[in-house]
Design a protein around this motif. Structure first.
Motif, PDB file in Angstrom:
ATOM      1  N   ASP A  32      -4.837   4.114 -39.738  1.00  0.00           N
ATOM      2  CA  ASP A  32      -4.003   4.962 -38.896  1.00  0.00           C
ATOM      3  C   ASP A  32      -2.545   4.549 -39.056  1.00  0.00           C
ATOM      4  N   PRO A  33      -1.780   5.294 -39.867  1.00  0.00           N
ATOM      5  CA  PRO A  33      -0.370   4.936 -40.071  1.00  0.00           C
ATOM      6  C   PRO A  33       0.432   4.861 -38.772  1.00  0.00           C
ATOM      7  N   ALA A  34       0.112   5.713 -37.809  1.00  0.00           N
ATOM      8  CA  ALA A  34       0.850   5.694 -36.546  1.00  0.00           C
ATOM      9  C   ALA A  34       0.635   4.375 -35.802  1.00  0.00           C
ATOM     10  N   ALA A  35      -0.563   3.825 -35.865  1.00  0.00           N
ATOM     11  CA  ALA A  35      -0.840   2.547 -35.197  1.00  0.00           C
ATOM     12  C   ALA A  35      -0.108   1.400 -35.885  1.00  0.00           C
ATOM     13  N   VAL A  36      -0.036   1.435 -37.207  1.00  0.00           N
ATOM     14  CA  VAL A  36       0.678   0.384 -37.941  1.00  0.00           C
ATOM     15  C   VAL A  36       2.171   0.490 -37.647  1.00  0.00           C
ATOM     16  N   GLU A  37       2.694   1.707 -37.632  1.00  0.00           N
ATOM     17  CA  GLU A  37       4.104   1.903 -37.277  1.00  0.00           C
ATOM     18  C   GLU A  37       4.383   1.432 -35.856  1.00  0.00           C
ATOM     19  N   ALA A  38       3.509   1.771 -34.929  1.00  0.00           N
ATOM     20  CA  ALA A  38       3.706   1.385 -33.526  1.00  0.00           C
ATOM     21  C   ALA A  38       3.758  -0.127 -33.354  1.00  0.00           C
ATOM     22  N   ALA A  39       3.084  -0.856 -34.237  1.00  0.00           N
ATOM     23  CA  ALA A  39       3.077  -2.316 -34.144  1.00  0.00           C
ATOM     24  C   ALA A  39       4.455  -2.926 -34.374  1.00  0.00           C
ATOM     25  N   VAL A  40       5.337  -2.246 -35.101  1.00  0.00           N
ATOM     26  CA  VAL A  40       6.658  -2.803 -35.413  1.00  0.00           C
ATOM     27  C   VAL A  40       7.807  -2.108 -34.703  1.00  0.00           C
ATOM     28  N   THR A  41       7.571  -0.950 -34.157  1.00  0.00           N
ATOM     29  CA  THR A  41       8.630  -0.151 -33.545  1.00  0.00           C
ATOM     30  C   THR A  41       9.172  -0.808 -32.282  1.00  0.00           C
ATOM     31  N   GLY A  42      10.478  -0.725 -32.108  1.00  0.00           N
ATOM     32  CA  GLY A  42      11.121  -1.228 -30.897  1.00  0.00           C
ATOM     33  C   GLY A  42      12.471  -0.567 -30.706  1.00  0.00           C
ATOM     34  N   PRO A  43      13.019  -0.638 -29.511  1.00  0.00           N
ATOM     35  CA  PRO A  43      14.276   0.051 -29.213  1.00  0.00           C
ATOM     36  C   PRO A  43      15.468  -0.509 -29.977  1.00  0.00           C
ATOM     37  N   GLU A  44      15.351  -1.710 -30.502  1.00  0.00           N
ATOM     38  CA  GLU A  44      16.449  -2.318 -31.258  1.00  0.00           C
ATOM     39  C   GLU A  44      16.456  -1.901 -32.725  1.00  0.00           C
ATOM     40  N   HIS A  45      15.425  -1.185 -33.154  1.00  0.00           N
ATOM     41  CA  HIS A  45      15.296  -0.803 -34.562  1.00  0.00           C
ATOM     42  C   HIS A  45      15.623   0.669 -34.766  1.00  0.00           C
ATOM     43  N   GLY A  46      16.607   0.925 -35.612  1.00  0.00           N
ATOM     44  CA  GLY A  46      16.973   2.293 -35.936  1.00  0.00           C
ATOM     45  C   GLY A  46      16.211   2.833 -37.131  1.00  0.00           C
ATOM     46  N   ALA A  47      15.501   1.963 -37.836  1.00  0.00           N
ATOM     47  CA  ALA A  47      14.761   2.387 -39.018  1.00  0.00           C
ATOM     48  C   ALA A  47      13.367   1.760 -38.999  1.00  0.00           C
ATOM     49  N   VAL A  48      12.378   2.570 -39.294  1.00  0.00           N
ATOM     50  CA  VAL A  48      11.022   2.089 -39.513  1.00  0.00           C
ATOM     51  C   VAL A  48      10.555   2.716 -40.819  1.00  0.00           C
TER      52      VAL A  48
END
Length: 157
Positions: A32-48
């Motif tokens: 699930d790409p969305a779950a892998v992305e969600a693992a690293v996403t945060g408000p301080e990151h402008g790029a994922v």
């Protein structure tokens, strides 16, 4: 069934820290790409940056009908070490998941995600992580060709 799963390994809930390994997993379930992305996403990151590696229908001029991935029992340890190295050198949060078992054309074999304040560093760290996984994690694939023959390859994706 998940074969092996890791998060931060230090008791901190996933997503509570801004850098480090958020996910390093080998699984026999669809990725699930969305779950892998969600693992690293945060408000301080402008790029994922999320990389997905899919099973293609050809290799070396031959038609491929399916793949089978097999992993060494310690593959998750090697995957985690690759993630730790990139997280340490880049200072960014990283996540990676690789599938094992029988996969069809178009199925996801690997998903890698890296988050950063800006896109250039996220792209660079993601590319480096994919390359390290491909060369350092003991995962083998058996390519099944349309003509009925098959071939084992020491490769990640």
């Amino acid at each position: 069934m998940t074969i092996s799963e890791s998060s931060t390994g230090n008791g901190t809930p996933p997503g509570a820290e801004t850098t480090g390994v958020r996910l390093a997993r080998i699984s026999d379930r669809p990725l699930d790409p969305a779950a892998v992305e969600a693992a690293v996403t945060g408000p301080e990151h402008g790029a994922v940056v999320v990389f997905t590696g899919k099973v293609r229908n050809h290799d070396g001029g031959q038609a491929v009908s399916a793949l089978e991935y097999s992993a060494h029992p310690k593959a998750t340890l090697f995957l985690r070490q690759c993630c730790e190295a990139i997280a340490a050198s880049s200072g960014l949060p990283v996540a990676a998941e690789h599938r094992v078992g029988d996969l069809g054309i178009g199925d996801l074999a690997i998903v890698v995600a890296v988050a950063a304040p800006h896109r250039a560093e996220a792209f660079a760290a993601c590319a480096e992580l994919v390359d390290r996984i491909k060369h350092e994690v003991p995962i083998w694939k058996r390519q099944q060709f349309a003509d009925g023959l098959s071939e084992w390859v020491n490769a990640c994706s």
